[in-house]
Enzyme design. Structure first.
Site, short mmCIF file in Angstrom:
data_model
loop_
_atom_site.label_atom_id
_atom_site.label_comp_id
_atom_site.label_asym_id
_atom_site.label_seq_id
_atom_site.Cartn_x
_atom_site.Cartn_y
_atom_site.Cartn_z
N GLY A 89 -21.78 -2.63 -68.20
CA GLY A 89 -22.46 -1.89 -67.14
C GLY A 89 -21.72 -0.67 -66.62
O GLY A 89 -22.32 0.34 -66.26
N GLU A 143 -16.40 -1.10 -61.67
CA GLU A 143 -17.58 -1.97 -61.81
C GLU A 143 -18.84 -1.13 -61.58
O GLU A 143 -18.82 -0.12 -60.87
CB GLU A 143 -17.41 -3.11 -60.78
CG GLU A 143 -18.45 -4.18 -60.69
CD GLU A 143 -18.86 -4.89 -61.95
OE1 GLU A 143 -19.19 -4.19 -62.94
OE2 GLU A 143 -18.96 -6.11 -61.94
N ASP A 144 -19.94 -1.55 -62.18
CA ASP A 144 -21.18 -0.79 -61.99
C ASP A 144 -21.82 -1.08 -60.63
O ASP A 144 -22.14 -0.18 -59.87
CB ASP A 144 -22.19 -1.05 -63.13
CG ASP A 144 -22.51 -2.53 -63.35
OD1 ASP A 144 -21.86 -3.40 -62.70
OD2 ASP A 144 -23.39 -2.83 -64.18
N ASP A 147 -23.57 -7.06 -56.35
CA ASP A 147 -24.88 -7.60 -55.96
C ASP A 147 -24.65 -8.83 -55.07
O ASP A 147 -24.40 -8.69 -53.89
CB ASP A 147 -25.65 -7.91 -57.25
CG ASP A 147 -27.05 -8.41 -57.01
OD1 ASP A 147 -27.58 -8.19 -55.92
OD2 ASP A 147 -27.63 -9.03 -57.93
N LYS A 175 -25.39 -3.42 -53.56
CA LYS A 175 -26.60 -3.91 -52.91
C LYS A 175 -26.16 -4.86 -51.81
O LYS A 175 -26.24 -6.07 -51.93
CB LYS A 175 -27.48 -4.65 -53.93
CG LYS A 175 -28.13 -3.74 -54.93
CD LYS A 175 -29.31 -4.40 -55.64
CE LYS A 175 -28.90 -5.17 -56.84
NZ LYS A 175 -30.04 -5.57 -57.71
N VAL A 200 -32.05 -2.10 -60.33
CA VAL A 200 -31.87 -0.75 -60.85
C VAL A 200 -31.43 -0.75 -62.31
O VAL A 200 -30.75 -1.68 -62.77
CB VAL A 200 -30.87 0.06 -59.99
CG1 VAL A 200 -31.52 0.49 -58.68
CG2 VAL A 200 -29.60 -0.73 -59.72
N ASP A 206 -28.31 -2.18 -67.14
CA ASP A 206 -29.32 -2.60 -68.11
C ASP A 206 -30.34 -3.56 -67.52
O ASP A 206 -30.11 -4.18 -66.47
CB ASP A 206 -28.65 -3.33 -69.28
CG ASP A 206 -28.21 -4.75 -68.88
OD1 ASP A 206 -27.44 -4.87 -67.91
OD2 ASP A 206 -28.65 -5.71 -69.53
N ARG A 212 -29.37 1.47 -70.62
CA ARG A 212 -28.03 1.90 -70.20
C ARG A 212 -27.81 3.39 -70.42
O ARG A 212 -27.02 4.03 -69.73
CB ARG A 212 -26.95 1.14 -70.98
CG ARG A 212 -26.91 -0.35 -70.70
CD ARG A 212 -25.62 -0.94 -71.25
NE ARG A 212 -25.66 -2.39 -71.40
CZ ARG A 212 -25.39 -3.26 -70.43
NH1 ARG A 212 -25.10 -2.83 -69.23
NH2 ARG A 212 -25.43 -4.56 -70.67
P1 IMP Z 1 -23.17 -10.18 -58.82
O1 IMP Z 1 -22.23 -11.15 -59.45
O2 IMP Z 1 -24.42 -10.84 -58.31
O3 IMP Z 1 -22.52 -9.32 -57.76
O4 IMP Z 1 -23.72 -9.26 -59.97
C1 IMP Z 1 -22.98 -8.26 -60.48
C2 IMP Z 1 -23.41 -7.96 -61.88
O5 IMP Z 1 -24.80 -8.20 -62.10
C3 IMP Z 1 -23.19 -6.50 -62.16
O6 IMP Z 1 -21.95 -6.31 -62.78
C4 IMP Z 1 -24.36 -6.13 -63.04
O7 IMP Z 1 -23.99 -6.26 -64.39
C5 IMP Z 1 -25.45 -7.12 -62.73
N1 IMP Z 1 -26.46 -6.54 -61.82
C6 IMP Z 1 -26.63 -6.79 -60.50
N2 IMP Z 1 -27.65 -6.11 -59.98
C7 IMP Z 1 -28.14 -5.38 -60.99
C8 IMP Z 1 -29.22 -4.42 -61.06
O8 IMP Z 1 -29.93 -4.08 -60.09
N3 IMP Z 1 -29.43 -3.87 -62.28
C9 IMP Z 1 -28.68 -4.19 -63.38
N4 IMP Z 1 -27.66 -5.06 -63.35
C10 IMP Z 1 -27.40 -5.66 -62.16
MG MG Z 2 -25.36 -6.36 -66.54
#
Ligand code: IMP
Ligand code: MG
Length: 222
Positions: A89, A143-144, A147, A175, A200, A206, A212
């Site tokens: 990402g 990091e991208d 979330d 987010k 997104v 992705d 991507r």
């Molecule tokens: P978390 O562990 O829930 O914080 O998720 C983080 C990971 O989920 C990121 O590194 C992304 O790869 C993926 N991710 C979270 N939200 C999105 C989104 O809106 N679009 C695409 N990938 C996401």
């Molecule tokens: Mg991802």
């Protein structure tokens, strides 16, 4: 110490407003030419959240702050910096970011899995670890998106077991409204854009492996 007071930086917050831009005009082709946006992309995009210009502004802001923080570090003769890209990402963001950094660093990467479709599974696994030892080095993790916060929390803990001299994190997107209570304390040290709770795609992000390569950030149609 770089960022010794551990101040966190957020360069743009659009938490409450989802201002989607139409992309029909802006996007005849990625590069403004008449090239056709792939049909798969067109039918999955609800609208554009961040244009290439906006992303560029966010990048410039975060790079300027990193340059201020890490240049000072270098002068003090501190440990080498290793920029670790979270695959896949963050690879687009990271490759743009690293070309604006004015201090020396080596690069590495790490891959972790958790997501399936648009939902995090909540269990994390290192799919590909950092290739070189980072003990005693300054790790800058790119990091991208943050979330629920689980991935960044997991990655930070994983990297800390390798005994780096410091660990700082940079995220393109956050987010913030989606954070799980147990990860309420989790956020990147440097965040380009806080965004609303929307899924997104593009600029490295992705959906099921696609999108991507789109040079802007769009909201996926639900
Ligand atoms: P978390 O562990 O829930 O914080 O998720 C983080 C990971 O989920 C990121 O590194 C992304 O790869 C993926 N991710 C979270 N939200 C999105 C989104 O809106 N679009 C695409 N990938 C996401
Ligand atoms: Mg991802």
């Amino acid at each position: 110490m770089v960022n010794a007071d551990h101040k966190k930086y957020v360069f743009s917050s659009m938490r409450d407003q989802v201002q989607l831009r139409g992309f029909d005009d802006a996007l005849r082709g990625f590069d403004g030419t008449d090239a056709v946006l792939p049909a798969l992309y067109r039918k999955n995009i609800a609208g554009m959240l961040l244009s290439q210009d906006q992303i560029g502004q966010g990048l410039a802001a975060v790079a300027a702050q990193l340059n201020r923080d890490y240049e000072r570090y270098e002068i003090q003769g501190a440990a080498p910096v290793v920029l670790v890209t979270v695959l896949h990402g963050a690879m687009v963001f990271s490759s743009d970011l690293m070309r604006q950094l004015c201090f020396p660093f080596k690069t590495d990467s790490i891959a972790v899995s958790s997501y399936e479709g648009t939902e995090s599974t909540g269990t994390y696994q290192v799919k590909k670890d950092i290739s070189h030892p980072v003990a005693g080095k300054q790790v800058l993790l790119v990091e991208d998106i943050v979330d629920t916060g689980g991935t960044l929390d997991f990655l930070a803990q994983h990297i800390k077991t390798k005994n780096p001299a410091s660990l700082q994190t940079v995220a393109l997107l956050d987010k913030a409204d989606r954070r799980k209570p147990q990860f309420a304390h989790v956020s990147a040290d440097y965040t380009c854009f806080v965004i609303p709770d929307v899924f997104v795609i593009g600029y490295g992000l992705d959906y099921e492996g696609y999108f991507r390569g789109m040079p802007f950030v769009a909201v996926k149609k639900t």
